[in-house]
Design a protein around this motif. Structure first.
Motif, PDB file in Angstrom:
ATOM      1  N   UNK A   1      31.153  56.565  45.790  1.00  0.00           N
ATOM      2  CA  UNK A   1      31.860  57.564  44.987  1.00  0.00           C
ATOM      3  C   UNK A   1      30.902  58.526  44.310  1.00  0.00           C
ATOM      4  N   UNK A   2      29.816  58.018  43.761  1.00  0.00           N
ATOM      5  CA  UNK A   2      28.918  58.885  43.000  1.00  0.00           C
ATOM      6  C   UNK A   2      27.990  59.718  43.885  1.00  0.00           C
ATOM      7  N   UNK A   3      27.677  59.229  45.077  1.00  0.00           N
ATOM      8  CA  UNK A   3      26.746  59.952  45.949  1.00  0.00           C
ATOM      9  C   UNK A   3      27.428  60.966  46.865  1.00  0.00           C
ATOM     10  N   UNK A   4      28.720  60.826  47.083  1.00  0.00           N
ATOM     11  CA  UNK A   4      29.420  61.736  47.986  1.00  0.00           C
ATOM     12  C   UNK A   4      29.683  63.074  47.301  1.00  0.00           C
ATOM     13  N   UNK A   5      29.585  64.124  48.068  1.00  0.00           N
ATOM     14  CA  UNK A   5      29.933  65.451  47.561  1.00  0.00           C
ATOM     15  C   UNK A   5      31.431  65.447  47.220  1.00  0.00           C
ATOM     16  N   UNK A   6      31.817  66.146  46.153  1.00  0.00           N
ATOM     17  CA  UNK A   6      33.222  66.111  45.732  1.00  0.00           C
ATOM     18  C   UNK A   6      34.212  66.447  46.842  1.00  0.00           C
ATOM     19  N   UNK A   7      33.880  67.400  47.695  1.00  0.00           N
ATOM     20  CA  UNK A   7      34.816  67.785  48.752  1.00  0.00           C
ATOM     21  C   UNK A   7      34.870  66.780  49.897  1.00  0.00           C
ATOM     22  N   UNK A   8      33.930  65.808  49.932  1.00  0.00           N
ATOM     23  CA  UNK A   8      33.910  64.789  50.982  1.00  0.00           C
ATOM     24  C   UNK A   8      34.206  63.392  50.444  1.00  0.00           C
ATOM     25  N   UNK A   9      34.349  63.269  49.151  1.00  0.00           N
ATOM     26  CA  UNK A   9      34.501  61.953  48.517  1.00  0.00           C
ATOM     27  C   UNK A   9      35.681  61.161  49.085  1.00  0.00           C
ATOM     28  N   UNK A  10      36.814  61.777  49.209  1.00  0.00           N
ATOM     29  CA  UNK A  10      37.991  61.085  49.724  1.00  0.00           C
ATOM     30  C   UNK A  10      37.787  60.580  51.138  1.00  0.00           C
ATOM     31  N   UNK A  11      37.162  61.383  51.982  1.00  0.00           N
ATOM     32  CA  UNK A  11      36.910  60.973  53.370  1.00  0.00           C
ATOM     33  C   UNK A  11      35.929  59.805  53.431  1.00  0.00           C
ATOM     34  N   UNK A  12      34.883  59.888  52.610  1.00  0.00           N
ATOM     35  CA  UNK A  12      33.877  58.826  52.615  1.00  0.00           C
ATOM     36  C   UNK A  12      34.470  57.529  52.053  1.00  0.00           C
ATOM     37  N   UNK A  13      35.273  57.616  51.010  1.00  0.00           N
ATOM     38  CA  UNK A  13      35.927  56.414  50.482  1.00  0.00           C
ATOM     39  C   UNK A  13      36.901  55.830  51.498  1.00  0.00           C
ATOM     40  N   UNK A  14      37.570  56.690  52.247  1.00  0.00           N
ATOM     41  CA  UNK A  14      38.456  56.199  53.303  1.00  0.00           C
ATOM     42  C   UNK A  14      37.643  55.468  54.378  1.00  0.00           C
ATOM     43  N   UNK A  15      36.476  56.006  54.718  1.00  0.00           N
ATOM     44  CA  UNK A  15      35.594  55.324  55.669  1.00  0.00           C
ATOM     45  C   UNK A  15      35.170  53.964  55.141  1.00  0.00           C
ATOM     46  N   UNK A  16      34.833  53.924  53.857  1.00  0.00           N
ATOM     47  CA  UNK A  16      34.396  52.661  53.271  1.00  0.00           C
ATOM     48  C   UNK A  16      35.518  51.638  53.310  1.00  0.00           C
ATOM     49  N   UNK A  17      36.735  52.065  53.012  1.00  0.00           N
ATOM     50  CA  UNK A  17      37.884  51.152  53.067  1.00  0.00           C
ATOM     51  C   UNK A  17      38.120  50.681  54.499  1.00  0.00           C
ATOM     52  N   UNK A  18      38.012  51.579  55.453  1.00  0.00           N
ATOM     53  CA  UNK A  18      38.192  51.196  56.859  1.00  0.00           C
ATOM     54  C   UNK A  18      37.108  50.219  57.298  1.00  0.00           C
ATOM     55  N   UNK A  19      35.878  50.465  56.861  1.00  0.00           N
ATOM     56  CA  UNK A  19      34.771  49.590  57.241  1.00  0.00           C
ATOM     57  C   UNK A  19      34.988  48.190  56.678  1.00  0.00           C
ATOM     58  N   UNK A  20      35.357  48.101  55.415  1.00  0.00           N
ATOM     59  CA  UNK A  20      35.527  46.778  54.821  1.00  0.00           C
ATOM     60  C   UNK A  20      36.781  46.089  55.344  1.00  0.00           C
ATOM     61  N   UNK A  21      37.905  46.768  55.275  1.00  0.00           N
ATOM     62  CA  UNK A  21      39.159  46.142  55.694  1.00  0.00           C
ATOM     63  C   UNK A  21      39.207  45.907  57.202  1.00  0.00           C
TER      64      UNK A  21
END
Length: 171
Positions: free
Chosen positions: A120-140
């Motif tokens: 969350x803190x390292x992602x650019x604001x305009x990419x944060x949602x996409x990167x968090x979605x990737x993280x959720x997909x990776x874990x789940x």
């Protein structure tokens, strides 16, 4: 259309994002399968039953809550998770297994929380949602893939080996 690929390209180009995502994929696949390994470990390796299983999860769960609330660094949490899983893998009896349970609970959730915070803190604001979605997909997505792998290891070699593989992944 194409937002997931854009998020993946972006995350791949930023090492501060890529490394936690890779760590989450590997650790999620091989170490976050408690529901598969712990019952086998308790019955096969510790010679315990319902009471031992309940005791182990009773100490693991509250520590997980504390781990979710405590700030942690990803590397340190992964290291603590790996060390505690390794200790559990060689635990000769229920006493040590129950004793290391809180550390596993704390470290596993601290790793997940720290990884999410870092993304969350390292992602650019305009990419944060996409990167968090990737993280959720990776874990789940990695945990269901790892369940059969870890189950196969536990069935063929024993639950201690399955725990050791998860510990190695964390380390």
């Amino acid at each position: 259309k194409g937002q997931v690929r854009a998020g993946l390209r972006y995350a791949r180009s930023v090492p501060q994002l890529w490394m936690p995502l890779v760590m989450m994929a590997v650790i999620g696949t091989l170490a976050f399968n408690f529901q598969v390994v712990v019952p086998l470990f308790v019955t096969e390796d510790l010679g315990g039953g319902d009471q031992t299983f309940t005791m182990l999860f009773s100490v693991l769960s509250p520590a997980s809550l504390i781990g979710a609330l405590a700030p942690a660094r990803v590397r340190m949490a992964a290291l603590a998770f790996g060390v505690s899983a390794a200790v559990l893998a060689v635990a000769p009896g229920a006493g040590l297994a129950v004793g290391v349970g809180p550390l596993i609970g704390f470290a596993s959730i601290a790793f997940m929380t720290a990884s999410t915070s870092l993304v969350q803190t390292e992602a650019a604001p305009d990419m944060r949602g996409r990167v968090l979605a990737l993280q959720a997909m990776v874990f789940l997505g990695s945990t269901p893939i790892g369940g059969p792998i870890v189950g196969w290891i536990a069935e063929d070699l024993g639950a201690r080996y399955a725990l050791a593989v998860g510990a190695l992944a964390c380390l």
